[in-house]
Design an enzyme around this catalytic site. Structure first.
Site, mmCIF file in Angstrom:
data_model
loop_
_atom_site.group_PDB
_atom_site.id
_atom_site.type_symbol
_atom_site.label_atom_id
_atom_site.label_comp_id
_atom_site.label_asym_id
_atom_site.label_seq_id
_atom_site.Cartn_x
_atom_site.Cartn_y
_atom_site.Cartn_z
ATOM 1 N N HIS A 124 -12.703 -72.912 -53.424
ATOM 2 C CA HIS A 124 -11.612 -72.041 -52.974
ATOM 3 C C HIS A 124 -11.843 -70.587 -53.408
ATOM 4 C CE1 HIS A 124 -7.286 -71.289 -51.983
ATOM 5 N NE2 HIS A 124 -7.471 -70.315 -52.862
ATOM 6 N N GLU A 125 -12.043 -70.399 -54.711
ATOM 7 C CA GLU A 125 -12.172 -69.026 -55.224
ATOM 8 C C GLU A 125 -13.434 -68.356 -54.693
ATOM 9 O OE1 GLU A 125 -9.697 -67.631 -56.393
ATOM 10 O OE2 GLU A 125 -8.518 -69.425 -56.840
ATOM 11 N N HIS A 127 -12.808 -66.806 -51.349
ATOM 12 C CA HIS A 127 -12.270 -65.443 -51.465
ATOM 13 C C HIS A 127 -13.401 -64.460 -51.763
ATOM 14 C CE1 HIS A 127 -8.066 -66.441 -51.317
ATOM 15 N NE2 HIS A 127 -8.088 -67.201 -52.385
HETATM 16 ZN ZN LIG Z 1 -6.434 -68.406 -52.845
#
Ligand SMILES: [Zn+2]
Length: 597
Positions: free
Chosen positions: A386-387, A390
């Site tokens: 997830h990170e 980003h």
């Molecule tokens: Zn997020």
């Protein structure tokens, strides 16, 4: 719980390397002083932007570019160890600098907007100002909604008062509001807070779930009249400002400046409504698996596949992420490895380190930084994916775009992160064929749909109803707001679940409502990510190439157009329907997997 290690006891290869930003504190200090001077230089332009608007715009962005590393170095130092007095001191100085920079810049946009439209159009068309054309274009869009100088000044001077509902709500709920202690079966009592509730509501002991639910909802309810007062003031302020700025209504005032068509919001509500039978089918299965004769609101969070765990130490988890994200292309994987080996990531919990996880992507000239608190679980492995989603979005946008066009819109902020999770999940389903693992993974995905798509859309619908009530002159009271919220729960959960009376208070505990019309982006973001991951996995290279265009677009085009580059049109209901189709398939697969467990 064992004592967490000190930060400097952790192997440096698991810590981020902030020397990539500044090699020493002296270097930071020199940069700090330089920005300080530039801010003073900029402040002198107050009242004089019209003399040389091009210079003012350039200077403004140059200061942003120089300020970012100074700010992030201090911010990340403190996140790594909040107890370090040196980091604390850097952070406080940076906060002072940010305030100075913010107030120095506060005249820029009003003075630009006061210029004749032809002057702005000329700058927009000037090839020497090409990096700033989008900035000017979005500024021009504000012009019809900008008030006279005196009106704007008056509104700005009321800032503290107009922010009061949110402030009062936040003080009430974080300081004054307490919940009754939990009474546990062994006779002991434990404090209940919004933070500790997670564990109680997931408890296998149904009585604990019920008790915690009633105590949380009851705690908010005790202040229900006050919270209705703060929320009503917030909604009425939205409506008043929307009218003053010549928007059709409060929703338009939020969506139009971001160039997000209103249909994005209304389509979301419509498609979730048409998909409620799937949600309710899932809830009926939940009831059956929990073996209860009635499913209550407090039964929604306890895990359905509780005794399955995966032991995933960091290296193994990272390998799984790399394996799972193979469809994203070799250069994408190379960047992920660079992130792992190149000092981007702060991996383990340590004393004084902030909790949770984030990616900080503003450092155009360095690289993104990622904070994790890895705990060897499958959830932690998803957090890495997830990170880093980003981070990759920031990295590719920063590489492809000049500063004024690099920062991607909030509307797409969670797309790259959730797309990574969705792609990885599909890989895990192949890699772990045993029924228990399948059931666990599928349930993880189903819960994401339930809590992110349906629940956030229900919140979005509640906000819309509250603002419509205010616009129609209907009273916003504890009774009317709670009744509207309760009815929504009946619509969403239907007869698949007993809609307990206490749930009528739940809207009172959602702080996001004080930033109106925002939560829907969680739902649209997940639907977009699921649609994209589906395209990437079925169409391969072409889809990956288009997806990279989206990752590299920053804010060079409106967010809807950025997603169109990746092949999905969020102004139509199609990607939402596609995501709901995946939800339905996931539910069918889950039914099969649990039947084999
Ligand atoms: Zn997020």
């Amino acid at each position: 719980m064992p004592q967490l290690p000190n930060r400097n006891e952790i192997d440096p290869k698991y810590r981020w390397d902030l020397s990539h930003i500044f090699p020493s504190e002296e270097a930071w200090e020199a940069a700090f002083q330089a920005v300080n001077q530039r801010v003073a230089e900029f402040a002198a332009l107050n009242g004089h932007v019209a003399d040389d608007p091009r210079r003012a715009i350039r200077l403004y962005f140059e200061i942003q570019d120089e300020l970012m590393p100074v700010a992030d170095y201090a911010f990340l130092s403190r996140e790594g160890d909040n107890g370090d007095p040196k980091a604390q001191a850097l952070f406080e100085r940076v906060m002072g600098l940010m305030v100075a920079a913010g107030s120095a810049a506060s005249f820029l946009e009003p003075e630009l907007l006061a210029l004749d439209e032809s002057v702005l159009r000329e700058i927009q068309a000037d090839p020497a100002m090409a990096d700033y054309d989008e900035y000017i274009r979005t500024l021009l869009r504000q012009k019809p909604h900008t008030l006279s100088k005196a009106e704007e000044r008056l509104l700005a001077s009321l800032g503290e008062v107009t922010g009061a509902p949110d402030n009062i709500y936040s003080m009430l709920t974080t300081v004054d509001l307490h919940f009754e202690d939990m009474e546990l079966p062994d006779g002991t009592r434990q404090p209940l807070t919004d933070g500790t509730w997670d564990a109680f509501r997931e408890s296998p002991d149904r009585e604990i779930r019920r008790q915690s639910f009633e105590k949380i909802m009851g705690g908010y309810g005790a202040f229900g009249t006050t919270i209705s007062g703060t929320y009503s003031a917030s909604v009425k302020y939205d409506c008043a400002v929307a009218a003053a700025r010549h928007f059709a209504d409060a929703l338009a005032a939020r969506m139009e400046p971001l160039e997000i068509p209103r249909e994005v919001y209304t389509n979301l509500i419509d498609v979730m409504h048409e998909s409620l039978p799937i949600l309710q089918d899932y809830l009926r299965l939940r009831k059956q698996l929990l073996g209860v004769d009635e499913l209550h609101m407090y039964d929604l969070y306890c895990p359905l596949v509780p005794d399955f765990t995966m032991e995933l130490p960091y290296e193994k988890a990272f390998d799984l992420v790399l394996e799972g994200l193979k469809p994203m292309g070799e250069d994408y994987l190379a960047k992920l490895r660079e992130a792992r080996d190149g000092g981007w990531i702060d991996v383990f919990p340590a004393q004084g380190k902030s909790s949770g996880a984030f990616s900080s992507g503003d450092l155009r000239h360095v690289h993104p930084y990622v904070l994790l608190n890895h705990t060897d679980t499958l959830d932690s492995a998803f957090t890495i994916a997830h990170e880093l989603g980003h981070s990759m979005h920031s990295f590719f946008s920063n590489s492809a775009q000049p500063l004024p066009k690099a920062d991607y819109s909030l509307f797409v902020a969670e797309v790259a992160s959730t797309c990574n999770e969705a792609v990885m999940l599909r890989h895990l389903l192949k890699a772990f064929p045993e029924p228990k693992a399948q059931a666990y993974l599928l349930n993880h995905f189903l819960e994401q749909f339930r809590t992110t798509c349906f629940r956030q859309t229900m919140f979005a619908e509640f906000e819309l109803i509250a603002h419509e009530m205010a616009a129609n002159g209907e009273p916003l009271t504890r009774e009317t707001l709670s009744e509207a919220y309760y009815k929504l729960n009946q619509t969403y959960y239907g007869d698949s679940c007993v809609v307990d009376e206490w749930i009528a208070n739940e809207w009172m505990r959602i702080p996001h409502f004080y930033r109106s019309f925002y939560v829907y982006v969680y739902a649209t973001g997940l639907c977009a990510a699921v649609s994209l991951s589906d395209r990437i996995l079925t169409e391969g290279e072409d889809a990956v190439r288009d997806y990279r265009k989206f990752l590299s677009a920053g804010c060079s085009v409106p967010p809807i157009d950025a997603l169109k580059l990746a092949g999905i049109d969020m102004s139509s209901p199609e990607p939402l329907r596609k995501a709901m189709e995946v939800f339905r398939e996931t539910l069918e697969a889950f039914k099969k997997a649990v039947a084999q467990c």
